[in-house]
Scaffold this active site. Structure first.
Site, PDB file in Angstrom:
ATOM      1  CB  ALA A 130       1.193  10.748   7.167  1.00 32.52           C
ATOM      2  CD  GLU A 134       6.615   0.023   4.642  1.00 36.22           C
ATOM      3  OE1 GLU A 134       6.855  -0.530   3.369  1.00 36.22           O
ATOM      4  OE2 GLU A 134       7.297   0.735   5.099  1.00 36.22           O
TER       5      GLU A 134
END
Ligand code: CAA
Length: 379
Positions: free
Chosen positions: A124, A363
């Site tokens: 997170a 990502e």
């Protein structure tokens, strides 16, 4: 650099291919239609040792090398990119941070559970206002006796709502930017932590992506991962290796697009011959194959570098940049080569098309990969 697979890596590939063909493929249609999290398949992956491939045996993992882990994501993603991302996030950024920055107590408790698949991991970092500029995160962790009280919200959390542990980043100091960020292991049932409804996404159906809210969420100080203020390093170091996982997922989608397009164009006849016999079509396939091969070399080179202990920032970002671009382009071409059929749900290429795009976004977007590569060129 030797990019030949070892006997152990070949066995891993065979095992995952078999699992993907026999267990995952029959479940894909339902995952797509119902957007249902594939908990049963994940349980089976745990039994096969796939949830802890690169985690050392002393911590309950399979104790295999990074390349074997990348092979697992690559092969799974050829059949289901959803399972590819679940495995990548669970391992690279959900489990590895504890292996690399955890203290003995944290390692002893969490690693065997995560590596066996009993626990599912999540990461997170991203917030509604802090995506590419991760260091601008605003979630706060305020010290209160032996605890920290977390307040804030996180966005686009893969495995969110399903995971047992969240590697959570919050600001413990007053400094701006990367300094003053700390990492915590937050368990799913911690009071004050709630998960929002899963996002309805373009692709990756079955993978859960949610917002997380931390409202006076009390986390014991013993759950801090690494030293106070080292959180951004924890995030970056693990994201770096993690990005190869997403690159391998993209490679799987690209290869599947190529394989399906190659087979279909040899069957489909127009103007009295298979369309693959038309030069315009066969040259498209040749281009796709060349890009896929380049992606494969970059991905496996980056994995070998990580295995050798090199940070490999540049090579990892190059692998993610190229493999994700290749996945999107190969899937677009596959839809084109299938013609009208490619635009229907009767064939898998429209799913490849929808699943591929996000590999250029999560990502670290392609723009961020450019930034990392450019920075390493200037150093
Ligand atoms: N390893 C260790 N430390 C690192 C590092 C690395 N790879 N990269 C940077 N750092 C350290 C730096 O050394 C620096 O520390 P010092 O000041 O002590 O030297 C600190 O971190 C800050 O570095 P920068 O000044 O380079 O940081 P920046 O603010 O300019 O950001 C960035 C750099 C590469 C753009 C970074 O913000 C970034 O990667 N952004 C993208 C965020 C991202 O990828 N989010 C993905 C979310 S997770 C996800 O998508 C998972 C999923 O669900 C699929």
């Amino acid at each position: 650099m030797n990019l030949q697979l070892t006997d152990e890596q070949i066995m891993m590939r065979r095992m995952v291919k078999k699992f993907a063909e026999e267990e995952v493929k029959p479940a894909v249609a339902q995952m797509e239609a119902e957007d249902r999290f594939p908990a049963e398949l994940i349980r089976k992956m745990g039994v096969l040792g796939l949830m802890g491939v690169p985690i050392p045996e002393e911590h309950g993992g399979s104790g295999m090398d990074y390349t074997s882990y990348i092979i697992a994501i690559h092969e799974l993603s050829k059949v289901s990119a959803t399972l590819g991302v679940i495995l990548s996030v669970h391992t690279s950024v959900g489990t590895n941070p504890i292996l690399t920055f955890g203290n003995d107590t944290q390692k002893r408790y969490y690693l065997p559970r995560l590596a066996s698949g009993e626990f599912l991991g999540a990461f997170a970092l991203t917030e509604p206002g802090a995506g590419s500029d991760a260091a601008s995160l605003r979630t706060k962790a305020k010290k209160d006796g032996d605890d920290y009280i977390l307040n804030g919200s996180k966005m686009f959390i893969t495995n969110g709502g399903e995971a047992d542990t969240y590697i959570t980043f919050a600001r413990t100091g007053d400094e701006q930017g990367a300094k003053g960020v700390s990492a915590f292991i937050v368990e799913k049932d911690t009071p004050g932590l709630t998960a929002g409804k899963p996002e309805r996404k373009m692709g990756l159906h079955g993978s859960s992506t949610v917002e997380l809210n931390f409202d006076q969420c009390r986390v014991p100080a013993s759950q801090m991962l690494g030293a106070e203020g080292d959180g951004f390093k924890v995030a970056m170091a693990n994201l770096n290796a993690g990005r190869i996982g997403i690159a391998a997922q993209a490679l799987g989608i690209a290869e599947a697009s190529l394989e399906h397009a190659t087979a279909y164009t040899q069957e489909r006849e127009q103007f009295g011959k298979p369309i693959a016999a038309h030069q315009g079509v066969s040259f498209k396939l040749a281009d796709m194959a060349t890009e896929v091969e380049a992606a494969r070399l970059l991905v496996y080179q980056a994995a070998a570098l990580i295995e050798s202990g090199s940070p490999g920032n540049k090579e990892v970002s190059m692998a993610k940049l190229h493999a994700s671009r290749t996945a999107t382009q190969a899937a677009i071409e596959a839809v084109q080569l299938y013609g009208g059929y490619g635009y229907t749900e009767d064939y898998p290429v429209e799913r490849f098309f929808r699943d591929a795009k996000v590999t250029e976004i999560y990502e670290g977007t392609s723009e961020i990969q450019h930034k990392v590569i450019a920075k390493s060129l200037m150093e």
